[in-house]
Every structure is written in structure tokens, then in C-alpha cells.
Design a protein around this motif. Structure first.
Motif, mmCIF file in Angstrom:
data_model
loop_
_atom_site.group_PDB
_atom_site.id
_atom_site.type_symbol
_atom_site.label_atom_id
_atom_site.label_comp_id
_atom_site.label_asym_id
_atom_site.label_seq_id
_atom_site.Cartn_x
_atom_site.Cartn_y
_atom_site.Cartn_z
ATOM 1 N N MET A 49 0.814 -1.214 0.000
ATOM 2 C CA MET A 49 0.000 0.000 0.000
ATOM 3 C C MET A 49 0.850 1.268 0.000
ATOM 4 S SD MET A 49 -3.092 0.001 -0.489
ATOM 5 C CE MET A 49 -4.162 -1.327 -0.942
ATOM 6 N N ARG A 53 0.312 4.396 -2.468
ATOM 7 C CA ARG A 53 0.142 5.758 -1.998
ATOM 8 C C ARG A 53 1.173 6.681 -2.646
ATOM 9 N NH1 ARG A 53 0.401 8.070 4.196
ATOM 10 N NH2 ARG A 53 -1.356 9.495 3.997
ATOM 11 N N VAL A 577 1.833 3.813 5.357
ATOM 12 C CA VAL A 577 0.561 3.119 5.467
ATOM 13 C C VAL A 577 0.744 2.076 6.567
ATOM 14 C CG1 VAL A 577 -1.167 1.729 4.298
ATOM 15 C CG2 VAL A 577 0.108 3.459 3.031
ATOM 16 N N HIS A 579 -0.811 -0.678 9.663
ATOM 17 C CA HIS A 579 -1.853 -1.662 9.935
ATOM 18 C C HIS A 579 -1.518 -2.305 11.273
ATOM 19 C CE1 HIS A 579 -4.446 -5.188 9.501
ATOM 20 N NE2 HIS A 579 -5.074 -4.516 8.577
ATOM 21 N N PRO A 633 -2.338 -4.864 -2.098
ATOM 22 C CA PRO A 633 -3.194 -3.998 -2.924
ATOM 23 C C PRO A 633 -3.851 -4.761 -4.069
ATOM 24 C CG PRO A 633 -0.975 -3.082 -2.709
ATOM 25 C CD PRO A 633 -0.926 -4.455 -2.146
ATOM 26 N N VAL A 649 -6.361 5.645 -1.098
ATOM 27 C CA VAL A 649 -5.109 6.100 -0.486
ATOM 28 C C VAL A 649 -5.009 7.620 -0.455
ATOM 29 C CG1 VAL A 649 -3.776 4.018 -0.964
ATOM 30 C CG2 VAL A 649 -3.780 5.883 -2.633
ATOM 31 N N GLU A 660 -3.847 4.630 8.487
ATOM 32 C CA GLU A 660 -4.136 3.271 8.921
ATOM 33 C C GLU A 660 -5.051 2.622 7.896
ATOM 34 O OE1 GLU A 660 -3.547 1.924 12.289
ATOM 35 O OE2 GLU A 660 -4.648 0.053 11.952
ATOM 36 N N TRP A 661 -4.638 1.482 7.392
ATOM 37 C CA TRP A 661 -5.450 0.782 6.409
ATOM 38 C C TRP A 661 -6.684 0.193 7.069
ATOM 39 C CZ3 TRP A 661 -6.081 0.040 1.391
ATOM 40 C CH2 TRP A 661 -6.968 -0.970 1.023
ATOM 41 N N THR A 662 -7.853 0.440 6.481
ATOM 42 C CA THR A 662 -9.061 -0.225 6.947
ATOM 43 C C THR A 662 -9.836 -0.750 5.746
ATOM 44 O OG1 THR A 662 -10.377 1.788 6.862
ATOM 45 C CG2 THR A 662 -9.303 1.305 8.955
ATOM 46 N N ALA A 666 -11.966 1.133 1.780
ATOM 47 C CA ALA A 666 -11.915 0.764 0.372
ATOM 48 C C ALA A 666 -13.328 0.599 -0.187
ATOM 49 C CB ALA A 666 -11.127 -0.532 0.209
#
Length: 850
Positions: A49, A53, A577, A579, A633, A649, A660-662, A666
Motif C-alpha cells: 500500500m 500511496r 501506510v 496496519h 493492494p 489512499v 491506517e489501512w481499513t 476501500a
RNA sequence: GCGGGCAUGGCGGAAUGGUAGACGCAAGGGACUUAAACUCCCUCGAACUUAGUUCGUGCGGGUUCGACUCCCGCUGCCCGCACCA
């Protein structure tokens, strides 16, 4: 109405751009150029990710600049040398070269569907002989110019594997494979004379206005300019050749507080003592344990040993000071020797307390006095009272005290005021295979001789194995054999390869002329400098400082123009990014990391699905393969399409901050794009409305153009997206005529296109736009559309909002005051009295002070 | 240890020293549907005596008519520390 199907249309537009050569950069002298570059990736094999980004940020910039009429260069390549390829070869056989090129192909296959506007014809990998051969040519030029030299330097030595370790391979002072206690060992190594340019690298930071202030500050501190006194202590009973110990201090004003003299374990005097004193040798061996990082040295327990040698205090020949070896003194900084002033330096204080050395205060606070539990070390700008000063006023700032002390010492003839830098020369030697070979040969008669440029590139041999630790080049049966370029006699190749930071210190200039038979060409003059460089904040110091140095060195050797000594006009540092990490402790006490899909999140905590054991959750950690918290990704792209991944992103978090990826994010992005698609199709189907609403819609659209353009220019992409959400809401709710909605939608498609280019093309085509939206000129704001006739003024009473009034934009202050004082809430608050003060900020706010 | 940065609702975040919480997510309620999904509409910082009032931007001070924003001192987290890239 057809559903939005990114899977098909994204591919379609990518082929169309490709066929049209949309992203090929051409050095068009009639146009202003714009060079946007993202830090090139290491070919690990999988994109993550952070890549998405980074490249999306650059793509938005590149596409926006193209729309504004610039001739854009937006290239991509591979930072392909480095340790992981060798580690892979060691772990699972195979060859670093095969591993690397396969990874490049894999990553390309993952990146292409994202639709970035890269000019793929300029692609290269730093492990291509074509690239590193040109690097070798420049090495020879820089060696010739005196910018490169050899000297001894310490490395991490694994005494069991008999090999040099990288810092990251030293874990808690032990080798990562052997587990043996790591030692510091000296080797002869190649160095760039970056320290010679320290002053320039520091001063030029002021002109880098397009760089974040924090990066400039970090680099300035790293370079670390200091003014101080260099002077000698006369020794009384030292070995021959050590009649004097040279010292450097930034606090000569505290010279009368000297309690001891300290030298580094790597100081020549310490080495001389080591040879004759077994106890000292044992102590120094202890000091050399552990890794070479500054962090390891500074956090290690402070160790010292009296050498037995005494020196005379320069201001009082009867005053004798002991000379100690101390493990926290760095040989690389200053002269490798200090005097300890324990009253005013916390580290010296702790050392003196531990070894019972004198603590002699030199100055004290103007008011009150400090206890002896800690060193008193105020800022140099602070005024203090000197009780054991020897120069300047009794009450003065530290700065004045230092200046007076330097002048006095120079007067007395025992010291010199000097400027020093913390920045050390850049060691570029690596005792490893997978790097650019250093193009020199060792000849018995001629010594160290640069290769002839005719023999470049000096290629890495393919027939190597990684079944034994150490450098395969060293043990290769024939590769080392060569003839001396000077006398023709049998000679041996250098087996050190270059630090991969060298590769990444000039790739930006190679993109301007990839494939040329010289490192750079005339086209380089057209494209340089990089107008916008984008990458992670973790590169704030090393990569960026080395690149700044290398551009200077390239200029000095004729490979870059004078105007490119600073290669990056503007820099943007993106956040990571992150997690969550899910961790348990294994039976051997080591941490075990789990994939998110293997963990059950419940109200009372997180638990392993397999056996129900409790999992520690570390939130917001950097995504890293070894921690199993990487989100792929490719899954997002397959499920929702590239535009969704790109939109996600860019949304919410400002790009300079960690995100923070959630999974929910998406989905939301995907829903939004589908909604815009529906709105566009509604319009295309032609339902008409009421022309009375047209003006409001066009006004809103122009406001969006204005705000989005400004947001993109300032890298506030999250705000640009928020405005696009609003614009979509406006388009959905408006009752305006079809013609006006069509016009507004077309403009909106243009505004969205840099972020989500595929759906941008779709909507553009649907609205009847000419050609590609990617080629369409950026919309221009009509200033008349931005004017508001009526403004709402909040009214504060004592700084708290209590009411508001609507007034014509240009109402005079006096009339606003009258209106405010007649307002109900204000009258009530005043309770018949008069306000103490009435503040009217036109167009902004009114504050009534009571 | 040293250098740099960051901290705002349940969550991501917005706010030239001038209406704190734009926009989005999650949640709750409703409409549509045989049902669900999709979609659409409404509510959504906290407390209270709920048409209102008070409190509220990590903690403690300060400057100001006015502070998320500026200054001083802390706490926590993140990045870097020269051979990871």
C-alpha cells in the motif's frame, strides 16, 4: 443503465493511452518542462500500500501538470541492488540476478493495472550493467578529481561466520545467523569526501524553499556545524610520539572545570597502550563489543579506564589531569579526545560519579543554585554567573563565554578557534556481491589504479554461490584476475562493491537520458532539476543528503550542469501506510506474528482463530513483511478496480501523515465512484430540469474548481477529495437544466481525472468531451462565479459565539457595529450597559467585550 | 541516549490567531422491497434542569478581545541515528 465495471474499462483506457503514447516524455523546447519523480522501489516482488500511496501522489501531480500545459517527465525504475537478493539466494538457492529480475517482472505486472502515467520507455534497474557501468565511469572521474579516497573504518564483524554484518543484521549485539557476539573491526574502505562539502550542504539548505522545514532541520542537525576550540594537552608520562593530546571542545568556557581527559577506545594512544598493557587490551576488547551504530554506542553502559597517563592543564601547569579511555567517545568526531567537565555535561557527570572523578562547577544560575544530583547544562543563550571563568565578564551568556574563552586561548597561544562538522565521510565499500563493482585494480607495482574506461562496465560474474558466508567475489577462482591498466602487469580486482545509496544518488539524472552511452546527456540539461520529488520521511537524511552531495560531485566532474547542484527543487515526504500487528509469544520466547485473517477481534480482546489464545494488538504499525501485517493492494484492485485503490489512499488522511489501512475505507471509495457513475449516466440519459437553478450549480462548480486546484497545489489531496464529495452531492441534488448539469459534470470529471483517471475518461466521453480527458486543459475558474453578495458574521460575546448576522459583503464597519449592538442576545448580555470594546473583523467575525 | 515529528467525536480527519468537528466511515432510525442486497432520507462530541445552558482539541501553565493554531514545561506514540532500502 449499465453498472460501473472498472475491470473492463480500466484496461480499455490503459491500452488507449498506451497506443496514443500519452505519457511519453519529450524534451519540447517550446514548452515549460515539469519533472515529477517518486522514490523508485526496491524490487521485493510484491507491491504494498505504501507504493500505491507514493505513486498515486506523484501521478496526481504529473497528470495535473500535464493538464496545465507542461511537458512532463514522470519516469520509473528499480533500486535493484542490495542485501535481500543475496539473502534469498542463501535461503533458497538461486541467483540474486534471477531473483531480482523476476521480482521486477512480478511487480510490473502488479503496478501496470494501476494506470500510473509513467513513461515506461525510460525504465531501468540499477543492476543493469548499462546503469552501473555509467556509475563506474563517474566513480573513476570522481576518484580522479580527489572526491574519493581510502582509509580505515570499523565494521560489524561476526567472528563465527567470519563476515561483515549490516547494522540490521546485528540484533542485541549478536550476529543474526550465528548468534555470536559482534565485534567492531577495522577494514580499509573507500570513502566519498562528503565532509569537504559540509558547509555548502548546510548553507544551501536555506535556499531549498520547496522542502519541508523539518527535513531541512534534520539535515542541518545531522551535518552539525559547531564552533569550538582545538587545543593540546601536554602529557607527562605518555609513550613516545604522544607528547600532546589534541582535544576539541565546544565549551572552552568550562576549561577551568576540567576533571579528566577522555580518549576514544579507537584513539591512537589507546592503541599504543593496548600493545604494551594486557589489562588495557582486555578493556579495549570489551569496549569494541557490540554493534557500530551510534545508538548502540550511546546507550551502552558507560565504561572507562584510567590510562595512568597525566596531562598538564593548559591554564595552570601545576594542575594535573588524569587521562581515561571512555567507550562513549567517538573517534570520528572532533579529535577523538575530550576534556570532561562533569559539572556541566550530564554524560561526563555520570561518568565522573561512577569513577569518582572531580566535579568542578564553572558557572551557576543567576538565581538559586543547582544541587549536585545532575549536571547544570543550560542553553548557551542563557545568562549565567561564572565562578571559575577565565575570560569575559563574570555574568554573561554561555555564547559570550565561549567566544571570550576562544579569544583568550588564542591570545595565550595554546589553542585555535575552529569550525567543525559532525558529518562524517561517506563509506561506500560493501563486502558483498550484489552491488556495483568498484572499478579499481590492485597492482603490485602501481598500487591502487582505476580501471580504464574502455573496460567498463566491470560486470559481476554470474557463476557464484552463496552456500558459505562472506563475499563470493573474494573467493571467485578467476574474476579477480586482470591486468593493470597502467603497466599491463598481472593485477587483482577490487572485490568491494558500492553501497546501494550510490545507485540511488543519481538515478534521477539517468531518467533524463536512459540508455545513453554517457552517464548524462544534453537532454539532462532540459529536464533537470526534479521539480517535485516524493517519498517517505524515513529518507529525510541519508538518501537525500547523499543525493545532494552526489549531484555536486557530478557537477564537479562535468556530469551535471551548475544549476543541478541541488537536484530536487521541491520535496514532499509522505507518511506510512500502517496496519495493526497481531503478536503472540512462541515457546522459545520469540515474538510470533499472525495475519489479520487468522485473528478474531472481539470486545474482550483479540484471539487466534486456530487455538483461541490471546493476541497482543499493536495498533498503527508500519506494514512489514516480517510482521505479517501487509495488506496486498492486488486484492483491492481485483475486487474494486484501480480507481478505488487510488481514491482510497488519497482520501481522509493528509498525505504527509501515516494512514491506517481499513477494509471499510476501500468499500466506501468504491461506492462513491459508483455513485458518481450513476449521476453521470442520469445526466447522459437527458432528463431536463429548471434553468433557474443553473446559476447556483455553476457557482458551486467554479468554487469546486478553485478549491480543488488550490488543494492539489498544496498537496492537500484529502481536502480535494472532500470537495469532490460535496460536488457529487450538489450534482445529485441539483434541479438545474440538463445542459448545465452536463457542463458541471464534465468539469467535475476533469477535476477527478488526476486521482481516478479511468472513470474520469469514462465520464468525459459520456459527457461528449473531445479526445482524452488526460489531454484536456485544466479548467479555469471564472472569478465572477466566486463572489458572494452576503456574508454571515458570527457574533462573539467575550470570545464565545452567541449569535450571527447576515450582512452585505461590503457593509461599512460602523453599520455592522450598529446592527450588532441592536441584536437581541447582545442587548441581553449588555443588560443596559456599554461594551468595553467592540472588535469587528470585516468579513470574518465580531467580538463584543463586556 | 541524541535529532526530528505527531496528538481534535466511536473512527479517519477539517478549521490565513476569528462560528471547533467540513467531508467521509461506523452506528441508530425511517423509506423502497414478498424478503434481502443496492439505493434514498433523517439523527449522530459530552453532560444537564434539553426551543436552552455548561463543558470540550493528550496533560500543566502563559500571551491575546479571541488559542486546535503562538510561547514555556511535561506525557505518549512514530521516524532517523551513517552497512535495511
Amino acid at each position: 443503465m449499465a453498472r460501473y465495471a472498472p475491470g473492463e474499462t480500466e484496461k480499455k483506457w490503459q491500452s488507449a493511452w498506451n497506443e496514443a503514447g500519452t505519457f511519453l516524455a519529450s524534451a519540447d523546447p517550446a514548452k515549460e518542462k515539469y519533472y515529477v519523480l517518486e522514490m523508485f522501489p526496491y524490487p521485493s516482488g510484491r507491491i504494498h500500500m505504501g507504493h500505491v500511496r507514493n505513486y498515486t501522489l506523484g501521478d496526481v501531480v504529473a497528470r495535473t501538470k500535464k493538464a496545465r500545459g507542461f511537458s512532463v517527465l514522470h519516469p520509473i525504475g528499480w533500486d535493484a541492488f542490495g542485501m535481500p537478493a543475496e539473502n534469498a539466494a542463501m535461503a533458497s538457492g538461486g541467483h540474486p540476478k534471477d531473483w531480482t529480475y523476476k521480482n521486477i517482472e512480478d511487480m510490473k505486472r502488479q503496478l501496470k493495472p494501476l494506470g500510473f502515467s509513467w513513461d515506461w520507455t525510460r525504465e531501468f534497474a540499477t543492476c543493469d550493467p548499462d546503469y552501473y557501468g555509467q556509475q563506474q565511469a563517474m566513480f573513476i572521474d570522481m576518484l580522479d578529481k580527489g572526491l574519493i579516497y581510502r582509509k580505515n573504518a570499523v565494521v560489524n564483524w561476526d567472528p563465527v561466520d567470519m563476515t561483515v554484518l549490516a547494522n540490521e543484521q546485528v540484533i542485541d549485539g549478536k550476529g543474526w545467523r550465528s548468534g555470536a557476539a559482534v565485534e567492531r573491526k577495522e577494514l580499509t574502505q573507500w570513502f566519498f569526501k562528503i565532509s569537504e562539502m559540509a558547509g555548502d550542504l548546510l548553507d544551501s539548505l536555506d535556499d531549498l524553499e520547496g522542502w519541508p522545514e523539518k527535513v531541512r532541520l534534520m539535515q542541518a542537525n545531522w551535518i552539525g556545524k559547531s564552533q569550538g576550540l582545538e587545543f593540546g594537552f601536554e602529557t607527562l608520562n605518555a609513550p613516545k610520539g604522544f607528547e600532546r593530546i589534541d582535544c576539541y571542545t565546544t565549551r572552552p568556557d568550562t576549561l577551568m572545570g576540567a576533571g579528566f581527559v577522555g580518549i576514544s577506545p579507537d584513539h591512537p594512544l589507546a592503541k599504543a597502550l593496548e600493545a604494551q598493557d594486557p589489562d588495557m587490551a582486555a578493556f579495549l576488547a570489551q569496549c569494541r563489543k557490540g554493534g557500530t551504530t551510534e545508538e548502540a554506542i550511546e546507550t551502552a553502559e558507560k565504561l572507562g579506564r584510567d590510562t595512568g597517563i597525566r596531562v598538564k592543564h593548559p591554564l595552570n601547569p601545576d594542575w594535573e589531569l588524569p587521562v581515561w579511555v571512555a567507550n562513549f567517545i567517538l573517534m570520528d568526531y572532533g579529535t577523538g579526545a575530550i576534556f570532561g567537565c562533569s559539572a556541566h555535561d550530564q554524560r561526563d557527570f555520570e561518568f565522573a560519579t561512577k569513577y569518582d572523578l572531580p566535579i568542578i562547577p564553572v558557572f551557576e544560575p543567576i538565581e538559586g543554585s543547582e544541587g549536585l544530583s545532575a549536571a547544570y547544562s543550560p542553553l548557551k543563550s542563557e545568562t549565567v554567573r561564572y565562578i571559575r571563568g577565565f575570560a569575559g565578564a563574570q555574568v554573561q551568556t554561555g555564547e559570550d563565554g565561549v567566544a571570550a574563552a576562544i579569544a583568550a586561548c588564542e591570545d595565550k597561544g595554546f589553542g585555535t578557534g575552529v569550525t567543525k562538522f559532525r558529518l562524517r565521510d561517506w563509506g561506500l565499500s560493501r563486502q558483498r556481491y550484489w552491488g556495483c563493482p568498484i572499478p579499481v585494480v590492485h597492482c603490485a607495482d602501481c598500487g591502487v589504479v582505476p580501471e580504464s574506461k574502455d573496460n567498463l562496465p566491470i560486470r559481476l560474474p554470474d557463476d557464484v554461490s552463496f552456500d558459505v558466508p562472506g563475499n563470493p567475489l573474494d573467493r571467485h577462482p578467476t574474476w579477480r584476475n586482470c591486468s593493470c591498466p597502467k603497466c599491463g602487469a598481472q593485477a587483482l580486482r577490487e572485490t568491494d562493491t558500492m553501497d546501494t545509496f550510490v545507485d540511488s544518488s543519481w538515478y534521477y539524472s539517468r531518467f533524463t537520458c536512459a540508455g545513453a552511452d554517457t552517464p548524462t546527456t544534453d537532454e539532462t540539461r532540459y529536464w533537470m532539476n526534479v521539480d517535485q520529488y516524493i517519498g517517505g520521511i524515513e529518507h529525510a537524511i541519508l538518501h537525500l543528503l547523499y543525493s545532494r552531495f552526489f549531484a555536486r560531485a557530478m557537477n564537479d566532474t562535468g556530469h551535471l550542469p551548475d544549476t543541478a547542484r541541488e537536484p530536487f527543487n521541491a520535496l514532499f515526504t509522505q507518511g506510512m501506510v500502517t496496519h495493526a500487528i497481531y503478536k503472540t509469544t512462541g515457546t522459545d520466547g520469540r515474538a510470533v506474528y499472525h495475519y489479520p485473517e487468522d485473528v478474531d477481534q472481539r470486545e474482550d480482546g483479540a484471539f487466534l482463530k486456530s487455538d483461541g489464545s490471546k493476541v497482543d494488538v499493536i495498533p498503527s504499525a508500519k506494514m512489514s513483511k516480517s510482521k505479517n501485517n501487509v495488506v496486498d493492494p492486488m486484492n483491492i484492485i481485483q475486487e474494486f478496480g484501480a480507481d478505488t485503490a487510488r481514491w482510497f489512499v488519497l482520501s481522509d488522511s493528509p498525505p504527509e501523515r501515516d494512514v491506517e489501512w481499513t477494509a471499510a475505507g476501500a468499500e466506501a471509495a468504491s461506492k462513491f465512484l459508483a455513485r458518481v457513475w450513476r449521476i453521470a449516466n442520469d445526466i447522459a440519459e437527458g432528463a431536463d430540469g429548471d434553468a433557474k437553478a443553473d446559476q447556483d450549480l455553476l457557482k458551486a462548480t467554479h468554487k469546486a474548481i478553485d478549491e480543488i486546484t488550490k488543494s492539489i497545489d498544496s498537496f492537500a489531496f484529502n481536502k480535494a477529495l472532500a470537495k469532490l464529495y460535496e460536488q457529487a452531492n450538489t450534482l445529485q441534488k441539483t434541479k438545474a437544466s440538463n445542459a448545465a448539469r452536463r457542463e458541471a459534470m464534465k468539469l467535475t470529471a476533469q477535476l477527478m481525472a488526476p486521482m481516478v483517471p479511468h472513470i474520469g475518461e469514462d465520464i468525459w466521453a459520456l459527457m461528449g468531451g473531445d479526445g482524452f480527458v488526460v489531454d484536456a486543459p485544466w479548467p479555469v475558474v471564472d472569478p465572477a462565479m466566486l463572489v458572494e453578495d452576503v456574508v454571515t458574521l458570527p457574533i462573539q460575546i467575550n470570545g464565545k459565539r452567541r449569535a450571527e448576522i447576515s450582512v452585505p459583503k461590503d457593509m461599512p464597519k460602523e453599520e455592522i457595529e450598529k446592527l450588532v449592538l441592536a441584536q437581541d442576545n447582545v442587548l441581553r448580555a449588555l443588560d443596559g450597559g456599554q461594551p468595553k470594546k467592540l472588535i469587528v473583523v470585516p468579513g470574518r467575525i465580531v467580538n463584543v467585550v463586556i
